[in-house]
Design a protein around this motif. Structure first.
Motif, mmCIF file in Angstrom:
data_model
loop_
_atom_site.group_PDB
_atom_site.id
_atom_site.type_symbol
_atom_site.label_atom_id
_atom_site.label_comp_id
_atom_site.label_asym_id
_atom_site.label_seq_id
_atom_site.Cartn_x
_atom_site.Cartn_y
_atom_site.Cartn_z
ATOM 1 N N GLU A 121 7.123 -4.903 16.840
ATOM 2 C CA GLU A 121 5.984 -5.666 16.304
ATOM 3 C C GLU A 121 5.019 -6.004 17.444
ATOM 4 O O GLU A 121 5.437 -6.496 18.491
ATOM 5 C CB GLU A 121 6.511 -6.944 15.615
ATOM 6 C CG GLU A 121 5.476 -8.016 15.323
ATOM 7 C CD GLU A 121 4.307 -7.563 14.449
ATOM 8 O OE1 GLU A 121 4.517 -6.790 13.502
ATOM 9 O OE2 GLU A 121 3.164 -7.979 14.746
ATOM 10 N N GLY A 122 3.742 -5.744 17.187
ATOM 11 C CA GLY A 122 2.732 -6.015 18.207
ATOM 12 C C GLY A 122 2.440 -7.492 18.388
ATOM 13 O O GLY A 122 2.011 -7.927 19.463
ATOM 14 N N GLY B 146 0.545 -9.679 7.341
ATOM 15 C CA GLY B 146 -0.308 -10.337 6.353
ATOM 16 C C GLY B 146 0.456 -11.370 5.545
ATOM 17 O O GLY B 146 -0.102 -12.398 5.148
ATOM 18 N N MET C 213 -1.059 -15.572 -2.915
ATOM 19 C CA MET C 213 -1.178 -15.250 -4.341
ATOM 20 C C MET C 213 -0.246 -14.091 -4.648
ATOM 21 O O MET C 213 -0.177 -13.120 -3.892
ATOM 22 C CB MET C 213 -2.620 -14.890 -4.690
ATOM 23 C CG MET C 213 -3.500 -16.122 -4.719
ATOM 24 S SD MET C 213 -5.178 -15.733 -5.155
ATOM 25 C CE MET C 213 -4.966 -15.256 -6.848
ATOM 26 N N VAL D 227 2.863 -0.713 19.765
ATOM 27 C CA VAL D 227 3.086 0.741 19.823
ATOM 28 C C VAL D 227 1.711 1.380 19.770
ATOM 29 O O VAL D 227 0.929 1.083 18.867
ATOM 30 C CB VAL D 227 3.900 1.212 18.597
ATOM 31 C CG1 VAL D 227 3.871 2.736 18.473
ATOM 32 C CG2 VAL D 227 5.327 0.712 18.693
ATOM 33 N N HIS E 32 -4.181 -0.309 11.140
ATOM 34 C CA HIS E 32 -3.530 0.166 12.371
ATOM 35 C C HIS E 32 -2.674 1.418 12.201
ATOM 36 O O HIS E 32 -2.475 2.142 13.174
ATOM 37 C CB HIS E 32 -2.698 -0.961 12.990
ATOM 38 C CG HIS E 32 -3.538 -1.921 13.766
ATOM 39 N ND1 HIS E 32 -3.078 -2.627 14.842
ATOM 40 C CD2 HIS E 32 -4.833 -2.281 13.632
ATOM 41 C CE1 HIS E 32 -4.047 -3.386 15.328
ATOM 42 N NE2 HIS E 32 -5.118 -3.198 14.594
ATOM 43 N N ALA F 126 0.234 -0.579 3.134
ATOM 44 C CA ALA F 126 -0.894 -0.533 2.194
ATOM 45 C C ALA F 126 -1.746 0.718 2.370
ATOM 46 O O ALA F 126 -2.522 1.070 1.473
ATOM 47 C CB ALA F 126 -1.754 -1.785 2.364
ATOM 48 N N THR G 152 -2.596 -7.585 -2.901
ATOM 49 C CA THR G 152 -1.820 -6.411 -2.485
ATOM 50 C C THR G 152 -0.420 -6.686 -1.928
ATOM 51 O O THR G 152 0.354 -5.755 -1.725
ATOM 52 C CB THR G 152 -2.633 -5.626 -1.441
ATOM 53 O OG1 THR G 152 -3.291 -6.557 -0.576
ATOM 54 C CG2 THR G 152 -3.661 -4.747 -2.111
ATOM 55 N N HIS G 153 -0.088 -7.949 -1.665
ATOM 56 C CA HIS G 153 1.206 -8.227 -1.031
ATOM 57 C C HIS G 153 2.369 -7.715 -1.890
ATOM 58 O O HIS G 153 3.226 -6.950 -1.413
ATOM 59 C CB HIS G 153 1.322 -9.745 -0.798
ATOM 60 C CG HIS G 153 2.571 -10.181 -0.104
ATOM 61 N ND1 HIS G 153 3.112 -11.428 -0.281
ATOM 62 C CD2 HIS G 153 3.389 -9.550 0.764
ATOM 63 C CE1 HIS G 153 4.203 -11.549 0.459
ATOM 64 N NE2 HIS G 153 4.392 -10.420 1.099
HETATM 65 C C1 FAD Z 1 -6.163 -13.600 5.444
HETATM 66 C C2 FAD Z 1 -5.436 -12.779 4.408
HETATM 67 C C3 FAD Z 1 -5.211 -13.322 3.141
HETATM 68 C C4 FAD Z 1 -4.549 -12.556 2.179
HETATM 69 N N1 FAD Z 1 -4.227 -13.133 0.976
HETATM 70 C C5 FAD Z 1 -3.411 -12.467 0.123
HETATM 71 C C6 FAD Z 1 -2.878 -13.107 -1.021
HETATM 72 O O1 FAD Z 1 -3.112 -14.291 -1.275
HETATM 73 N N2 FAD Z 1 -2.061 -12.383 -1.837
HETATM 74 C C7 FAD Z 1 -1.764 -11.076 -1.591
HETATM 75 O O2 FAD Z 1 -1.062 -10.459 -2.400
HETATM 76 N N3 FAD Z 1 -2.252 -10.452 -0.499
HETATM 77 C C8 FAD Z 1 -3.027 -11.127 0.380
HETATM 78 N N4 FAD Z 1 -3.439 -10.523 1.523
HETATM 79 C C9 FAD Z 1 -3.101 -9.106 1.728
HETATM 80 C C10 FAD Z 1 -1.641 -8.856 2.080
HETATM 81 O O3 FAD Z 1 -1.144 -9.846 2.944
HETATM 82 C C11 FAD Z 1 -1.559 -7.465 2.710
HETATM 83 O O4 FAD Z 1 -1.981 -6.516 1.759
HETATM 84 C C12 FAD Z 1 -0.161 -7.096 3.166
HETATM 85 O O5 FAD Z 1 0.312 -7.991 4.133
HETATM 86 C C13 FAD Z 1 -0.201 -5.685 3.743
HETATM 87 O O6 FAD Z 1 1.081 -5.353 4.162
HETATM 88 P P1 FAD Z 1 1.318 -4.186 5.206
HETATM 89 O O7 FAD Z 1 2.768 -4.108 5.410
HETATM 90 O O8 FAD Z 1 0.582 -2.992 4.738
HETATM 91 O O9 FAD Z 1 0.579 -4.640 6.547
HETATM 92 P P2 FAD Z 1 0.667 -6.000 7.360
HETATM 93 O O10 FAD Z 1 1.333 -7.053 6.561
HETATM 94 O O11 FAD Z 1 -0.700 -6.249 7.870
HETATM 95 O O12 FAD Z 1 1.643 -5.649 8.559
HETATM 96 C C14 FAD Z 1 1.317 -4.803 9.627
HETATM 97 C C15 FAD Z 1 2.131 -5.263 10.828
HETATM 98 O O13 FAD Z 1 2.044 -4.278 11.851
HETATM 99 C C16 FAD Z 1 1.834 -4.916 13.095
HETATM 100 N N5 FAD Z 1 1.156 -3.965 13.966
HETATM 101 C C17 FAD Z 1 -0.109 -3.503 13.860
HETATM 102 N N6 FAD Z 1 -0.370 -2.638 14.853
HETATM 103 C C18 FAD Z 1 0.755 -2.528 15.594
HETATM 104 C C19 FAD Z 1 1.103 -1.779 16.755
HETATM 105 N N7 FAD Z 1 0.224 -0.971 17.358
HETATM 106 N N8 FAD Z 1 2.356 -1.908 17.250
HETATM 107 C C20 FAD Z 1 3.274 -2.727 16.651
HETATM 108 N N9 FAD Z 1 2.974 -3.479 15.561
HETATM 109 C C21 FAD Z 1 1.735 -3.371 15.034
HETATM 110 C C22 FAD Z 1 0.979 -6.116 12.740
HETATM 111 O O14 FAD Z 1 0.998 -7.089 13.754
HETATM 112 C C23 FAD Z 1 1.608 -6.559 11.432
HETATM 113 O O15 FAD Z 1 2.678 -7.443 11.645
HETATM 114 C C24 FAD Z 1 -4.120 -11.237 2.499
HETATM 115 C C25 FAD Z 1 -4.337 -10.710 3.767
HETATM 116 C C26 FAD Z 1 -4.986 -11.471 4.723
HETATM 117 C C27 FAD Z 1 -5.218 -10.878 6.086
#
Ligand code: FAD
Length: 568
Positions: free
Chosen positions: A97-98, A150, A157, A282, A320, A536, A547-548
């Motif tokens: 994790e970054g 995220g 939500m 990474v 990313h 995502a 999208t969570h």
């Molecule tokens: C402010 C905000 C509010 C939101 N509100 C809602 C909500 O209310 N309800 C809902 O359903 N969704 C919400 N979302 C969206 C939801 O949180 C995301 O769609 C979801 O977290 C995406 O999941 P993911 O696994 O694709 O990516 P992420 O959860 O973004 O995870 C990616 C991870 O990879 C890590 N990473 C990135 N680059 C690197 C690297 N080079 N090396 C190592 N690690 C790295 C990041 O630090 C992060 O921990 C919100 C998002 C944000 C930002």
């Protein structure tokens, strides 16, 4: 404010501090007991946290050169993936994790602090390119940079999406991703306070609940929607269709934010099969002869290669994951060549197809000060179709119990109606500006570029104005503040100038059966063996929901696919 939220925040802070080894087992136990946690439960929690911290300290001190699986990113998808792949100890899993582990801070542990993560140390702090068709507006693109990603900084939500959304996915990527598959995972993953139902889970790891109906804005949004002919529904995630007006659901329990880190990663930290490396970005994959053999990461300030015997699973999110692929030579050849990156696989679609939802706030002044807000301050919601011929909703309208983001009206002197454009046709991109991993990204969501999006959104905004002005709000409303007397052109102009992101970036490594899709139906990157994207980015189109929950459903299905392809 709800006192329960303070208690939830305090419990989360204690848990997170204990897992980081910042407080002793005794302090943790006593703290939990003082917050009313039953003695036996507090004891078990203290034991687990202490053991997990000791285990991870040992694993980090003895970092190996090779693991079976490397999961890049401990965000929403990455936490679930870490848990599933390391379960039963049948494979060794390294999660890199970054961001850090600092989820005990108030802005994360309490449900109310989420907006203060934006622009802080827990945000990768991207912003859009100047958007020429929007008067060169530049807006922040927050992305979680901490365990949980995220899910640690979001607004909690909890919405699944409409059957029509997943019919689209099935048409693009096959039955693994259709409504039955996603709805089944959604049900498996949640533990809904309202009890199990056809589409609701009663015993999953993620506690979810429906916001109370007591705040006047919540009730008014539902009643005002009914005045517009939109039916009320009692359970927003309780049927195949999202259409209708209701309260919203959140992944909050007893006032605690319950993130993917809490539900999946932290319980797995005591396993000898799991190693979590944090603050370790990474930046590149090790790809040779068409096979991904591992990753290059900055470990303790030094670039280090770590091998994956089975697979690398990219879970770095929709901004990313394409970045890491492009830095590794997998992406649009022309773009990579311009930057001097050797092209390993020419995949023009990587980083393309960026999608997001947008929200616009329409403010209303209240007659008197608004009552204290409940939950996160966002409550009633309505899903609707702007055309009867659509298969599912294309607009979501949210009620906000106070004024947030206005320089003109004080926080407690009004409320807002927030229409969201949920099925935009505009597509954007993520591109690199250099080979240095720290070079800024060109994030161009290309919001509202298609006239069809403007037309749909203006129709949704008009309905939002009607809802805010409906009889149901007459006890609360003094006057409409934004967009009084506005025509369609005024609304379009207002939207272009004031919309904000709903934070739902997706689509940049879209899955599909067609050979043009960068990842296949099993989320394998086309052209590179032993490499998948699970986050995502793989959504071919955005669901009409947040999208969570859909990301977690994707990760759970992907875990089955990965484990099935490599039996123990
Ligand atoms: C402010 C905000 C509010 C939101 N509100 C809602 C909500 O209310 N309800 C809902 O359903 N969704 C919400 N979302 C969206 C939801 O949180 C995301 O769609 C979801 O977290 C995406 O999941 P993911 O696994 O694709 O990516 P992420 O959860 O973004 O995870 C990616 C991870 O990879 C890590 N990473 C990135 N680059 C690197 C690297 N080079 N090396 C190592 N690690 C790295 C990041 O630090 C992060 O921990 C919100 C998002 C944000 C930002």
């Amino acid at each position: 404010m709800d006192r329960n939220l303070y208690r939830g925040e305090a419990i989360n802070s204690l848990i997170d501090a204990a897992y980081r080894g910042r407080i002793s087992r005794r302090t943790f136990f006593r703290g939990l007991a003082s917050l009313g946690i039953a003695t036996a439960t507090a004891y078990d929690m203290a034991e687990h946290a202490t053991f997990a911290h000791a285990n991870q300290s040992a694993q980090n001190a003895n970092l190996k050169g090779e693991y079976d699986y490397i999961v890049v990113g401990a965000g929403a998808a990455g936490c679930l993936m870490a848990h599933r792949l390391s379960q039963g100890g049948r494979a060794s899993v390294l999660v890199i994790e970054g961001g850090g582990t600092n989820i005990e801070q108030e802005k994360i542990s309490g449900p109310l602090g989420w907006p203060t993560n934006i622009g802080s140390d827990t945000d990768w702090c991207h912003k859009t390119v100047p958007m020429a068709h929007l008067g060169n507006r530049v807006i922040p693109v927050p992305v979680g940079k901490v365990i949980g990603g995220g899910s640690s900084i979001n607004a909690m939500m909890w919405l699944r999406g409409d059957k029509a959304d997943f019919d689209e996915w099935e048409a693009k990527a096959g039955p693994n991703w259709g409504f039955d598959a996603i709805a089944g995972r959604f049900k498996k993953l949640e533990r809904y306070a309202g009890g199990e139902g056809q589409y609701r889970g009663g015993s999953g790891p993620i506690p979810t609940q429906t916001t109370a109906l007591s705040h006047p804005v919540t009730r008014a949004v539902i009643e005002a929607s009914k005045e517009q002919g939109i039916p009320e529904k009692s359970n927003i995630n309780g049927s195949a269709s999202m259409l209708g007006a209701s309260q919203t659901d959140h992944n909050i329990e007893n006032g605690r934010r319950v993130s993917a880190a809490h539900c999946f990663l932290m319980p797995a930290l005591s396993r000898s099969s799991l190693t979590l490396l944090t603050d370790t970005p990474v930046w590149r994959l090790d790809i040779a002869n068409g096979t991904c053999r591992g990753v290059f990461a900055t470990v303790g300030g030094q670039e280090r290669r770590i091998a994956a015997a089975k697979e690398v699973v990219l879970c770095a999110g929709a901004i990313h994951s394409p970045k890491i692929l492009m830095l590794s030579g997998v992406g649009p050849a022309e773009h990579l060549r311009k930057l001097g990156i050797p092209v390993i696989v020419d995949r023009p679609e990587i980083g393309a197809n960026l999608q997001d939802h947008v929200l616009t706030r329409i403010y209303f002044r209240s007659k008197t000060k608004m009552p204290a807000f409940e939950g996160t301050g966002v409550s009633g919601t309505t899903y609707l179709k702007t055309s009867a011929s659509l298969p599912g909703p294309d607009i979501q309208i949210l009620g906000r119990q106070n004024v947030f983001g206005s320089a003109d009206i004080k926080f407690d002197e009004g409320y807002a109606i927030m229409p969201g454009l949920m099925k935009a046709k505009s597509r954007g991109s993520v591109r690199l500006t250099g080979t240095d991993p720290d070079s800024p990204l060109l994030v161009d969501p290309n919001y509202l570029a298609e006239q069809a999006d403007i037309d749909t959104y203006v129709a949704g905004m008009q309905l939002g104005i009607e809802i805010g002005n409906a009889r149901a709000f007459s006890d609360i409303r003094s006057e409409q503040f934004s967009l009084r007397g506005a025509n369609k052109a005024d609304i379009a102009d207002f939207v272009r100038k004031t919309f904000v992101t709903y934070f739902h970036y997706a689509g940049t490594c879209a899955m599909g059966k067609e050979s043009t899709a960068p990842v296949d139906e099993a989320l394998r990157v086309r052209g590179v063996d032993r490499l998948r994207v699970v986050d995502a980015s793989v959504m071919p189109t955005l669901p009409c929901s947040n999208t969570h929950a859909p990301v977690l459903a994707i990760a759970d299905i992907a875990a089955d696919l990965i484990l099935a392809s490599s039996p123990a």
